[in-house]
Design an enzyme around this catalytic site. Sequence first.
Site: not given
Ligand code: BG6
Length: 483
Positions: A171-172, A176, A210, A234, A334
């Site tokens: 989960d990226h 952070k 976003e 997230h 978005k």
């Molecule tokens: C991803 C989603 O996991 O996270 C995307 O699939 C989204 O839709 C993105 O744009 C947002 O990541 P960050 O790091 O740019 O906030």
Amino acid sequence: MTTFVLFGGTGDLAKRKIIPALYSAFVNGRLDADFRFIGAARERLEDQEYRQRVADSIAQYAAKVSGGSPEKLAAFLDLTHYAKIDARIPEDFNTLKASLRTSETHATLFYLATGPDIFIPVVEQLSLHGLVEGNARVVVEKPLGRDAQSAREINQALRRYLQENQIYRIDHYLGKEMVQNLLALRFANSFLEPLWNRKWIQDVQISISEQVGVESRGDFYDHTGALRDMVQNHLLQLVSIVAMEPPVNANPDAIRDEKVKVLRALHKFTADEVSKKTVRGQYRAGAVDGKPVIGYQAEPGVPQASRTETFVAIRAEIDNWRWAGVPFYLRTGKRMASRSAEITINFKPIPYSIFGQSQGPMRSNRLVISLQPEESVQLFMKAKEPGEGIRLSDVALNLDFAEVSNSRRVESYERLLLDAMHGDLTLFVRDDELSAAWEWVDPIMLAWQNDSEGLKSYIAGSWGPAAASYLLAQHGAAWGEEY
Ligand code: BG6
């Protein structure tokens, strides 16, 4: 020595995130001396052709990596190879096996940056070919399932071939910088803990907005929607870190043990609560930063009558002693007015103002943890303005990490890939966390399916539908930008 095998090696995520992250780790000397990178996908490509694609992706997405140079790029490309692999063709895995053998690999990291339908066939073949024994790890990308049931099936299937400690569910957001800093903020300082509960906190807001739309992912996104794309993973991961009890130590399982308790304590909504406590929206044409943009239904790959949500706001609650009665307002969307990811802890107002009404309504103290675009922690307090008489204003004690430290900023994918290569599971999601998150999300999805009228529209470039403001206003609260 590590060999990094990237399934989905020609895909969008590989291009935008994974290859640039590997390159950045390489130029900063963070990879093993004998590191090798193998991109894998169904297309037939020669090493040389794949290297060209890797170089293009670096030129497009990693041009500014500090320390990068044409020589470094050439050296990175020398470590790069390609394997044509179709998950349905077992023989393709023989070739992969041969190339891993000849390199006497000690550790292999398989990264599955593919759709979830390919996870199991790939892992099965890796297992049948004896490739996941010993020091092998598998990183899986979201979305991990579409609901609790499918997530369980994926987990069970993964566990047929792998030990839990070989599975790295990425989960990226957990990579952070500020998310990790949140752990430091909460558990390395003494003054916050006595305040970190229902007695002193009015509400918590977690907002990820976003400016981008669905970009080239219209088809994928339309089958996913904001709830699955952002909230299930997230946002709930952030909730769990904000709300968790102190872990007994900083080991991966100690931390994940506490996070999962929060996810399990999230109050599950009835259909009636879903209609009162959630808002979903879809953007229509508008302008972002002054530039006109099309509406969601006109995006390539999106059906004209799509009912998929691109915005979600939720008034969540956690049923436990620390948090009972404290709303956790979650929001993501978005094509919103600005790009930011912020956690705001709003403290309770003072019990009585000795300064009288002349000061107007006073916004209470708040702690704002900004994940992006800036990385900062700000504690907003009341102070007297200089000069005659007493005039109060809001001032921030500001911890701006760009100023505090000039150490290199590590992008979340780079950090997580290195953690996976070093076998550190702390910032990866465990199967029980994943299930608990889906179990909370499922009733919301179900209620939305049965209520086709509930989808509101909002103008691209705004802060979402008006109903999202009302969600808070009816409880005397407001989103940060509304003050
Ligand atoms: C991803 C989603 O996991 O996270 C995307 O699939 C989204 O839709 C993105 O744009 C947002 O990541 P960050 O790091 O740019 O906030």
